[in-house]
Design a protein around this motif. Sequence first.
Motif, PDB file in Angstrom:
ATOM      1  N   THR A 148     -10.753  14.648  10.824  1.00  0.00           N
ATOM      2  CA  THR A 148      -9.368  15.136  10.787  1.00  0.00           C
ATOM      3  C   THR A 148      -8.394  14.033  11.154  1.00  0.00           C
ATOM      4  O   THR A 148      -7.356  13.871  10.504  1.00  0.00           O
ATOM      5  CB  THR A 148      -9.194  16.326  11.762  1.00  0.00           C
ATOM      6  N   CYS A 149      -8.737  13.251  12.160  1.00  0.00           N
ATOM      7  CA  CYS A 149      -7.878  12.148  12.575  1.00  0.00           C
ATOM      8  C   CYS A 149      -7.776  11.097  11.472  1.00  0.00           C
ATOM      9  O   CYS A 149      -6.699  10.573  11.198  1.00  0.00           O
ATOM     10  CB  CYS A 149      -8.393  11.503  13.862  1.00  0.00           C
ATOM     11  N   LYS A 150      -8.905  10.791  10.854  1.00  0.00           N
ATOM     12  CA  LYS A 150      -8.902   9.810   9.760  1.00  0.00           C
ATOM     13  C   LYS A 150      -7.943  10.259   8.656  1.00  0.00           C
ATOM     14  O   LYS A 150      -7.148   9.467   8.154  1.00  0.00           O
ATOM     15  CB  LYS A 150     -10.303   9.651   9.180  1.00  0.00           C
ATOM     16  N   LYS A 151      -8.042  11.524   8.273  1.00  0.00           N
ATOM     17  CA  LYS A 151      -7.219  12.042   7.183  1.00  0.00           C
ATOM     18  C   LYS A 151      -5.737  12.034   7.563  1.00  0.00           C
ATOM     19  O   LYS A 151      -4.885  11.630   6.780  1.00  0.00           O
ATOM     20  CB  LYS A 151      -7.684  13.461   6.827  1.00  0.00           C
ATOM     21  N   LEU A 152      -5.429  12.469   8.790  1.00  0.00           N
ATOM     22  CA  LEU A 152      -4.037  12.479   9.248  1.00  0.00           C
ATOM     23  C   LEU A 152      -3.437  11.077   9.253  1.00  0.00           C
ATOM     24  O   LEU A 152      -2.333  10.859   8.742  1.00  0.00           O
ATOM     25  CB  LEU A 152      -3.951  13.063  10.662  1.00  0.00           C
ATOM     26  N   LEU A 160      -2.695   7.328  -8.722  1.00  0.00           N
ATOM     27  CA  LEU A 160      -3.669   8.353  -8.344  1.00  0.00           C
ATOM     28  C   LEU A 160      -4.868   7.748  -7.628  1.00  0.00           C
ATOM     29  O   LEU A 160      -5.351   8.283  -6.643  1.00  0.00           O
ATOM     30  CB  LEU A 160      -4.127   9.137  -9.578  1.00  0.00           C
ATOM     31  N   GLU A 161      -5.352   6.610  -8.118  1.00  0.00           N
ATOM     32  CA  GLU A 161      -6.490   5.967  -7.469  1.00  0.00           C
ATOM     33  C   GLU A 161      -6.117   5.512  -6.067  1.00  0.00           C
ATOM     34  O   GLU A 161      -6.885   5.668  -5.133  1.00  0.00           O
ATOM     35  CB  GLU A 161      -6.966   4.769  -8.285  1.00  0.00           C
ATOM     36  N   SER A 162      -4.940   4.956  -5.900  1.00  0.00           N
ATOM     37  CA  SER A 162      -4.559   4.453  -4.591  1.00  0.00           C
ATOM     38  C   SER A 162      -4.295   5.595  -3.610  1.00  0.00           C
ATOM     39  O   SER A 162      -4.472   5.441  -2.424  1.00  0.00           O
ATOM     40  CB  SER A 162      -3.334   3.555  -4.694  1.00  0.00           C
ATOM     41  N   LYS A 163      -3.872   6.753  -4.099  1.00  0.00           N
ATOM     42  CA  LYS A 163      -3.651   7.899  -3.216  1.00  0.00           C
ATOM     43  C   LYS A 163      -4.962   8.371  -2.604  1.00  0.00           C
ATOM     44  O   LYS A 163      -4.993   8.892  -1.512  1.00  0.00           O
ATOM     45  CB  LYS A 163      -3.032   9.074  -3.998  1.00  0.00           C
ATOM     46  N   PHE A 179       0.317   7.328   7.838  1.00  0.00           N
ATOM     47  CA  PHE A 179       0.630   5.924   8.075  1.00  0.00           C
ATOM     48  C   PHE A 179       0.330   5.008   6.898  1.00  0.00           C
ATOM     49  O   PHE A 179       0.999   4.003   6.721  1.00  0.00           O
ATOM     50  CB  PHE A 179      -0.084   5.429   9.336  1.00  0.00           C
ATOM     51  N   PHE A 180      -0.676   5.337   6.102  1.00  0.00           N
ATOM     52  CA  PHE A 180      -1.028   4.437   5.013  1.00  0.00           C
ATOM     53  C   PHE A 180      -0.532   4.912   3.658  1.00  0.00           C
ATOM     54  O   PHE A 180      -0.355   4.118   2.749  1.00  0.00           O
ATOM     55  CB  PHE A 180      -2.536   4.205   4.975  1.00  0.00           C
ATOM     56  N   LYS A 181      -0.297   6.191   3.522  1.00  0.00           N
ATOM     57  CA  LYS A 181       0.199   6.704   2.252  1.00  0.00           C
ATOM     58  C   LYS A 181       1.661   7.114   2.322  1.00  0.00           C
ATOM     59  O   LYS A 181       2.245   7.484   1.322  1.00  0.00           O
ATOM     60  CB  LYS A 181      -0.667   7.866   1.787  1.00  0.00           C
ATOM     61  N   SER A 207       0.828  -1.210   0.000  1.00  0.00           N
ATOM     62  CA  SER A 207       0.000   0.000   0.000  1.00  0.00           C
ATOM     63  C   SER A 207       0.861   1.258   0.000  1.00  0.00           C
ATOM     64  O   SER A 207       0.419   2.312  -0.436  1.00  0.00           O
ATOM     65  CB  SER A 207      -0.957   0.007   1.195  1.00  0.00           C
ATOM     66  N   ILE A 208       2.105   1.144   0.432  1.00  0.00           N
ATOM     67  CA  ILE A 208       3.013   2.293   0.434  1.00  0.00           C
ATOM     68  C   ILE A 208       3.837   2.347  -0.849  1.00  0.00           C
ATOM     69  O   ILE A 208       3.978   3.396  -1.457  1.00  0.00           O
ATOM     70  CB  ILE A 208       3.931   2.255   1.676  1.00  0.00           C
TER      71      ILE A 208
END
Length: 175
Positions: free
Chosen positions: A130-134, A105-108, A139-141, A35-36
């Motif tokens: 906000t926490c979800k996005k951070l 782009l899709e995975s981002k 951590f995932f991107k 995923s990274i």
Amino acid sequence: MQQDQLIAELQQKNERAFERIYQLYSVSTYGIIFSITKDEKVSEEILQDVFMKIWNNASSYNPEKGRFFTWVLNIARNASIDKIRSKDFKNKRLNLKSDNFVDILESKSNTSGKLDAIGLQKYLDILEPTCKKLIDLLFFKGFTQKETAEELAMPLGTVKTRNRVCIDKLRSTVI
């Protein structure tokens, strides 16, 4: 064999325990790595490196500091981010074909399937947006805190503080 016993044997360099650890954690660890990196061959190489680090550094795992799976995933995440920040990896990416950019782009923009695959989605759903996005960016991107600050148009110090608060909330939810 129970997990605590398995980990103790791994720390004593028992090869059978290591094989069992690999069987238990390799698929989910590969998922985080992929995923990274978004590259199968690179992900496979990193997976090997991660399990070599697990073997070599098993004695440094402390159950009082967190779960074994979290320790493994942190090793995988850090190794993946180190790889994608390396000059070699960046130079190889300069020559990508244009059809690869669609996947990138899709995975981002969409990590929900990956989160569900490793069982984190239910915990992240509880957090504020906000926490979800951070957490998604950091951590995932594989974004740095500076890149996250730029992406979310907020000061770097705010990103650092909110990240710490969000991780604490997530930790209290999971544990």
